[in-house]
Design a protein around this motif. Sequence first.
Motif, short mmCIF file in Angstrom:
data_model
loop_
_atom_site.label_atom_id
_atom_site.label_comp_id
_atom_site.label_asym_id
_atom_site.label_seq_id
_atom_site.Cartn_x
_atom_site.Cartn_y
_atom_site.Cartn_z
N THR A 1 14.28 0.23 -0.42
CA THR A 1 13.48 0.84 -1.49
C THR A 1 12.91 2.18 -1.05
OG1 THR A 1 12.87 -1.34 -2.33
CG2 THR A 1 11.49 0.53 -3.00
N GLN A 2 12.42 2.24 0.20
CA GLN A 2 11.87 3.49 0.70
C GLN A 2 12.93 4.58 0.76
OE1 GLN A 2 8.41 4.18 1.69
NE2 GLN A 2 9.43 6.13 1.28
N GLN A 3 14.14 4.22 1.14
CA GLN A 3 15.22 5.20 1.21
C GLN A 3 15.56 5.72 -0.18
OE1 GLN A 3 16.69 6.50 4.06
NE2 GLN A 3 17.44 7.93 2.51
N GLU A 4 15.57 4.83 -1.18
CA GLU A 4 15.84 5.27 -2.55
C GLU A 4 14.76 6.22 -3.04
OE1 GLU A 4 16.16 1.78 -4.89
OE2 GLU A 4 18.09 1.15 -4.04
N ILE A 5 13.50 5.93 -2.71
CA ILE A 5 12.40 6.80 -3.12
C ILE A 5 12.52 8.16 -2.42
CG2 ILE A 5 9.90 7.12 -3.02
CD1 ILE A 5 10.78 5.18 -5.15
N ASP A 6 12.85 8.15 -1.12
CA ASP A 6 13.01 9.39 -0.38
C ASP A 6 14.13 10.25 -0.98
OD1 ASP A 6 11.00 8.64 1.31
OD2 ASP A 6 12.33 7.93 2.91
N ASP A 7 15.23 9.60 -1.36
CA ASP A 7 16.34 10.33 -1.99
C ASP A 7 15.90 10.93 -3.32
OD1 ASP A 7 17.91 9.61 0.15
OD2 ASP A 7 18.86 7.91 -0.88
N THR B 1 0.85 -1.19 0.00
CA THR B 1 0.00 0.00 0.00
C THR B 1 0.89 1.24 0.00
OG1 THR B 1 -1.76 -1.14 1.19
CG2 THR B 1 -1.80 1.26 1.21
N ILE B 2 0.85 1.97 -1.11
CA ILE B 2 1.70 3.13 -1.31
C ILE B 2 0.84 4.40 -1.25
CG2 ILE B 2 3.39 4.22 -2.84
CD1 ILE B 2 4.15 1.44 -1.75
N THR B 3 1.37 5.43 -0.61
CA THR B 3 0.69 6.72 -0.52
C THR B 3 1.55 7.79 -1.19
OG1 THR B 3 -0.34 6.11 1.58
CG2 THR B 3 -0.29 8.44 1.03
N VAL B 4 0.96 8.45 -2.19
CA VAL B 4 1.64 9.53 -2.90
C VAL B 4 0.95 10.84 -2.54
CG1 VAL B 4 2.30 10.44 -5.16
CG2 VAL B 4 2.19 7.97 -4.80
N SER B 5 1.72 11.80 -2.03
CA SER B 5 1.16 13.08 -1.59
C SER B 5 1.84 14.23 -2.32
CB SER B 5 1.33 13.27 -0.08
OG SER B 5 0.60 12.30 0.64
N LEU B 6 1.01 15.17 -2.78
CA LEU B 6 1.52 16.39 -3.40
C LEU B 6 0.66 17.54 -2.89
CD1 LEU B 6 3.38 17.81 -5.43
CD2 LEU B 6 1.66 17.35 -7.20
N ILE B 7 1.28 18.45 -2.14
CA ILE B 7 0.54 19.53 -1.49
C ILE B 7 1.17 20.88 -1.85
CG2 ILE B 7 -0.21 20.51 0.71
CD1 ILE B 7 -0.21 17.71 1.87
N GLU C 1 4.81 19.72 0.06
CA GLU C 1 5.12 18.31 0.25
C GLU C 1 5.04 17.56 -1.07
OE1 GLU C 1 3.21 14.34 2.45
OE2 GLU C 1 2.67 16.35 3.15
N PHE C 2 6.00 16.72 -1.31
CA PHE C 2 5.96 15.73 -2.38
C PHE C 2 6.60 14.47 -1.84
CE2 PHE C 2 8.17 13.87 -6.23
CZ PHE C 2 7.05 13.18 -6.64
N SER C 3 5.79 13.45 -1.61
CA SER C 3 6.31 12.25 -0.96
C SER C 3 5.66 11.00 -1.53
CB SER C 3 6.07 12.31 0.56
OG SER C 3 4.68 12.31 0.85
N ILE C 4 6.42 9.93 -1.49
CA ILE C 4 5.94 8.59 -1.85
C ILE C 4 6.35 7.67 -0.72
CG2 ILE C 4 5.99 6.74 -3.57
CD1 ILE C 4 6.94 8.80 -5.61
N ALA C 5 5.39 7.12 0.00
CA ALA C 5 5.70 6.34 1.19
C ALA C 5 4.89 5.06 1.23
CB ALA C 5 5.42 7.18 2.45
N GLY C 6 5.38 4.09 2.03
CA GLY C 6 4.63 2.86 2.25
C GLY C 6 5.33 1.59 1.79
N PHE C 7 6.52 1.71 1.22
CA PHE C 7 7.22 0.52 0.76
C PHE C 7 7.68 -0.32 1.95
CE2 PHE C 7 7.63 3.41 -2.82
CZ PHE C 7 7.34 2.58 -3.89
#
Length: 314
Positions: free
Chosen positions: A162-168, A87-93, A151-157
């Motif tokens: 993998t989460q660290q790579e996405i955060d970077d 379950t992945i959550t993508v946020s753009l605010i 905010e621009f984030s992709i979380a839930g991995f």
Amino acid sequence: LDDDGLLKIPIIDKGFIAGGVELSLYNVTLVGLDSFAKFEVLKTSGPQAFGNIIRLDKLGVTLRMGLSVEDPNTEQLRRLNTNKLETITVSLIFKDVEIDTSVMLALDRELMRSMKLGSILSIDNISSCLFSTIHAIGIQKLVMTLGNIDEFSIAGFVSAATQQEIDDFTAAVFTNYKPMIIESLPAFTATVVRPLLNNVLQYFMEKAKREGGACREPDESLTGIVDFRDLFLSQSKSVALLGSGLPKYGDLFRVLHSFIDDVISATNDLGQSNINDLIISKLTDNQSNSTGALFFPGKLFGQEFDIALNGLNA
């Protein structure tokens, strides 16, 4: 909106599977719809033109989805069979959002006059009925500006790596491209988004015309006197009052009645009706500059007349 000012929209989506990737959208949450700083709409600027300026302190979207990326020859087949998706959550605010639009709208008076009230009692029919009365429509101006991207984030991995790579990755996008995105957004909305929206509007207008007026005719089987139980109340409440519970008059008045019950007729912390804050205070303040009071200066009425009293005029 919920108590946090969020509008959550559930999505019925079967998703798609392609190239070892399975993606399914669960829900969409709109953020910041309770942060309006300016709301000026339908500002008439011509015979068939009006402008709108909307400003929000915050506006964003959050997508909650299921995602699986695997080798299609091995693990992917097992995971698809067990429906185990991350379950992945993508946020753009966005922050300090302003949308400035001008719309040209020409309505056909003959078509509007021929439209029957019963045709728009169902919310699903309103848009098609309105589009069937349009002679021409177009967005003449559309400019969207941002103060910042909060905010621009992709979380839930599940995998920490993998989460660290996405955060970077998202941090790098923020650092390198955020100023360019903010600066180019007005031109992008004016030159790319506006033509796309105009094409969408033309499609719906032509669809209504092509289908011979997609505005449905009222149900001719409905005769006699309107039953307010079925017009205003939900199925359960209507049945409780010995109504049929059937939505034979559509759902428009049911939604309006529910809104009045839930929002306007509800009480605040002081036990007073919300109508005071939502409507009465604003109307009276605009009229008299005093909340809760109406002021009518000058002579409201007057009349001179004679009264005959025992033969005497008084």
